[in-house]
Design a protein around this motif. Structure first.
Motif: not given
Length: 105
Positions: A33-40, A42-51
């Motif tokens: 569960x402590x990896x939640x921040x890292x996962x979010x 990483x997903x945020x970076x992917x979305x920003x790149x797509x935008x």
């Protein structure tokens, strides 16, 4: 590297692959569960790149091919200015996001 691959698979055009990636990420978060921040992050970076990639693309052509005059509403200076404004807003959002990540370090 593995997390990045899973995150990129979330956007896969094959629904089965995207679903499997989501399940794997869910399992990782259940175990760690402590990896939640890292996962979010990483997903945020992917979305920003797509935008950013979408904003770098030229606006779609509104040419309707031989249908006569009057079909070209929304073209011209006004739509180009809106496109440029959206592009600048996306750049500013990316700068703000990066500043926020730097502050957390």
């Amino acid at each position: 590297a593995l997390l990045e691959r899973l995150v990129t698979r979330l956007g896969d055009s094959d629904n089965r692959t995207a679903s499997l990636a989501a399940m794997c990420i869910k399992e990782v978060l259940e175990e760690h569960p402590a990896m939640g921040v890292v996962v979010v992050s990483s997903i945020s970076e992917l979305v920003q790149k797509s935008i950013m990639q979408l904003n770098e693309m030229p606006p779609p052509s509104r040419h309707m091919g031989g249908r006569g005059r009057g079909r070209g509403r929304g073209r011209g200076r006004g739509s180009k200015l809106r496109f440029e404004q959206q592009k600048e807003e996306a750049k500013q959002a990316e700068r703000d996001r990066r500043r926020g990540m730097e502050r957390r370090r």
